[in-house]
Scaffold this motif. Structure first.
Motif, PDB file in Angstrom:
ATOM      1  N   THR A 134       0.846  -1.188   0.000  1.00 23.43           N
ATOM      2  CA  THR A 134       0.000   0.000   0.000  1.00 23.43           C
ATOM      3  C   THR A 134       0.881   1.237   0.000  1.00 23.43           C
ATOM      4  O   THR A 134       2.063   1.158   0.335  1.00 23.43           O
ATOM      5  N   ASP A 137      -0.177   3.800   1.832  1.00 25.47           N
ATOM      6  CA  ASP A 137      -0.597   4.398   3.104  1.00 25.47           C
ATOM      7  C   ASP A 137      -0.139   3.497   4.242  1.00 25.47           C
ATOM      8  O   ASP A 137      -0.801   2.516   4.593  1.00 25.47           O
ATOM      9  N   SER A 176      -0.209   3.892   7.317  1.00 24.46           N
ATOM     10  CA  SER A 176      -1.083   3.839   8.485  1.00 24.46           C
ATOM     11  C   SER A 176      -2.069   2.681   8.384  1.00 24.46           C
ATOM     12  O   SER A 176      -2.713   2.322   9.367  1.00 24.46           O
ATOM     13  N   GLN A 177      -2.158   2.074   7.205  1.00 26.98           N
ATOM     14  CA  GLN A 177      -3.089   0.971   6.981  1.00 26.98           C
ATOM     15  C   GLN A 177      -2.462  -0.404   7.166  1.00 26.98           C
ATOM     16  O   GLN A 177      -3.148  -1.412   7.034  1.00 26.98           O
TER      17      GLN A 177
END
Length: 89
Positions: free
Chosen positions: A13, A15, A17-18
């Motif tokens: 990903t 991101d 934070s995911q």
């Protein structure tokens, strides 16, 4: 090397934070292995830069044999610090 492409390649990903801590650690481990095996200077620097932003980069004297590469890394560190503190992706 594109920053988003590196994140996608190593963490699945763009991101972070995911992703779980385990996925992040696995991606960092793979990135460190690739950094150690990479012979292309630009790719090595890109990998080191992402590792630095994640707080996982090897020390400059270990990462780069060439003084010009160490100086480029110091410049990146200074630029990131000047932008409001150390960057962490």
């Amino acid at each position: 090397m594109n920053f988003d492409d590196l994140l996608q390649r190593y963490f699945g990903t763009t991101d972070l934070s995911q992703v779980s801590a385990a996925v992040q650690q696995s991606g960092i481990d793979k990135m460190r292995v690739d950094f150690g095996l990479e012979r292309d200077r630009a790719r090595r620097f890109a990998l080191w830069s992402v590792l630095y932003m994640l707080g996982q980069a090897p020390d400059l004297d270990v990462a780069f044999k060439d003084e010009a590469e160490r100086e480029a890394a110091r410049n990146l560190m200074d630029l990131l610090a000047a932008s409001g503190g150390e960057y962490r992706a």
